[in-house]
Write a protein that holds these residues in place. Structure first.
Motif, mmCIF file in Angstrom:
data_model
loop_
_atom_site.group_PDB
_atom_site.id
_atom_site.type_symbol
_atom_site.label_atom_id
_atom_site.label_comp_id
_atom_site.label_asym_id
_atom_site.label_seq_id
_atom_site.Cartn_x
_atom_site.Cartn_y
_atom_site.Cartn_z
ATOM 1 N N ASP A 1 0.840 -1.184 0.000
ATOM 2 C CA ASP A 1 0.000 0.000 0.000
ATOM 3 C C ASP A 1 0.875 1.233 0.000
ATOM 4 O O ASP A 1 2.037 1.207 0.389
ATOM 5 N N TYR A 2 0.294 2.304 -0.517
ATOM 6 C CA TYR A 2 1.015 3.537 -0.776
ATOM 7 C C TYR A 2 0.274 4.672 -0.089
ATOM 8 O O TYR A 2 -0.899 4.909 -0.350
ATOM 9 N N LYS A 3 0.967 5.374 0.801
ATOM 10 C CA LYS A 3 0.364 6.439 1.593
ATOM 11 C C LYS A 3 1.046 7.754 1.222
ATOM 12 O O LYS A 3 2.219 7.947 1.528
ATOM 13 N N PHE A 4 0.292 8.611 0.570
ATOM 14 C CA PHE A 4 0.816 9.862 0.017
ATOM 15 C C PHE A 4 0.552 11.007 0.983
ATOM 16 O O PHE A 4 -0.605 11.288 1.305
ATOM 17 N N MET A 5 1.607 11.670 1.442
ATOM 18 C CA MET A 5 1.455 12.860 2.280
ATOM 19 C C MET A 5 1.299 14.057 1.356
ATOM 20 O O MET A 5 2.176 14.343 0.536
ATOM 21 N N CYS A 6 0.156 14.723 1.502
ATOM 22 C CA CYS A 6 -0.188 15.831 0.612
ATOM 23 C C CYS A 6 -0.359 17.113 1.415
ATOM 24 O O CYS A 6 -0.965 17.102 2.495
ATOM 25 N N PHE A 7 0.164 18.195 0.864
ATOM 26 C CA PHE A 7 0.077 19.509 1.490
ATOM 27 C C PHE A 7 -0.464 20.491 0.466
ATOM 28 O O PHE A 7 0.132 20.665 -0.595
ATOM 29 N N SER A 8 -1.608 21.100 0.776
ATOM 30 C CA SER A 8 -2.256 22.065 -0.129
ATOM 31 C C SER A 8 -2.412 21.510 -1.542
ATOM 32 O O SER A 8 -2.130 22.174 -2.529
ATOM 33 N N GLY A 9 -2.824 20.261 -1.627
ATOM 34 C CA GLY A 9 -3.095 19.640 -2.914
ATOM 35 C C GLY A 9 -1.890 19.099 -3.646
ATOM 36 O O GLY A 9 -2.005 18.634 -4.772
ATOM 37 N N VAL A 10 -0.721 19.128 -3.024
ATOM 38 C CA VAL A 10 0.499 18.614 -3.660
ATOM 39 C C VAL A 10 0.967 17.370 -2.907
ATOM 40 O O VAL A 10 1.189 17.411 -1.691
ATOM 41 N N ALA A 11 1.095 16.273 -3.627
ATOM 42 C CA ALA A 11 1.599 15.035 -3.033
ATOM 43 C C ALA A 11 3.112 15.154 -2.924
ATOM 44 O O ALA A 11 3.828 15.118 -3.914
ATOM 45 N N ASP A 12 3.588 15.319 -1.708
ATOM 46 C CA ASP A 12 5.004 15.572 -1.452
ATOM 47 C C ASP A 12 5.837 14.302 -1.468
ATOM 48 O O ASP A 12 6.959 14.290 -1.942
#
Length: 177
Positions: free
Chosen positions: A58-69
């Motif tokens: 599984d892949y967990k994407f940390m996103c800030f203000s709509g940007v996947a960092d």
């Protein structure tokens, strides 16, 4: 652990586990306010496996203000030896957690064929939030949605480095909220 085989699946054990979950209010564990007034429900999904090796990551994407960092790739869950490794969009390994410090210099993993598309999906889902984790799965050449998480580990992930907290904290912009 529940059996994956329908013939040996323990229905009574499953009922007990379901009833236990229905009787809990998860707000009281970590005080995550969005859960306070949520009526418990059980959702049953189709059992999934991957034809390659019976397991999928599984892949967990940390996103800030709509940007996947970045993405945390979780491997080895089935055998009980879960590894959590972080990568940026260019597939550079990031030492964001304690176990990341133990990986050798130049560490990498094979870049999944679908990872660019998964970053796009994560960003699409994250557009309205200053900070959200988007969880996706990839099995049998298909991408599946897992969840949006607003408080990963209730904000108490003891495996993250202090420097990671600072890096991510600097990326959160609350002006629009």
């Amino acid at each position: 652990m529940m059996s994956e085989d329908k013939k040996t699946f323990d229905i009574k054990q499953a009922e007990m586990k379901i009833n236990q979950h229905l009787s809990q209010n998860y707000y009281y564990y970590w005080r995550e306010w969005p859960y306070k007034n949520v009526a418990p429900k059980i959702m049953i999904e189709e059992y999934m496996t991957d034809f390659r090796d019976g397991e999928f990551d599984d892949y967990k994407f940390m996103c800030f203000s709509g940007v996947a960092d970045n993405v945390m790739v979780c491997t080895g869950r089935r055998e009980g030896n879960t590894k959590f490794r972080f990568f940026d969009k260019d597939w550079n390994f990031k030492r964001y957690n304690i176990s990341g410090l133990n990986e050798p210099e130049g560490y990498t993993m094979d870049k999944p064929e679908c990872i660019d598309r998964m970053f796009e999906i994560a960003e699409s889902l994250a557009q309205d939030f200053p900070c959200v984790r988007v969880d996706l799965y990839y099995a049998n050449h298909k991408i599946y949605f897992g969840e949006l998480t607003f408080f990963p580990q209730a904000g108490y992930d003891s495996q993250l480095l202090d420097s990671t907290d600072e890096i991510w904290g600097d990326k959160i912009v609350l002006r629009k909220v």
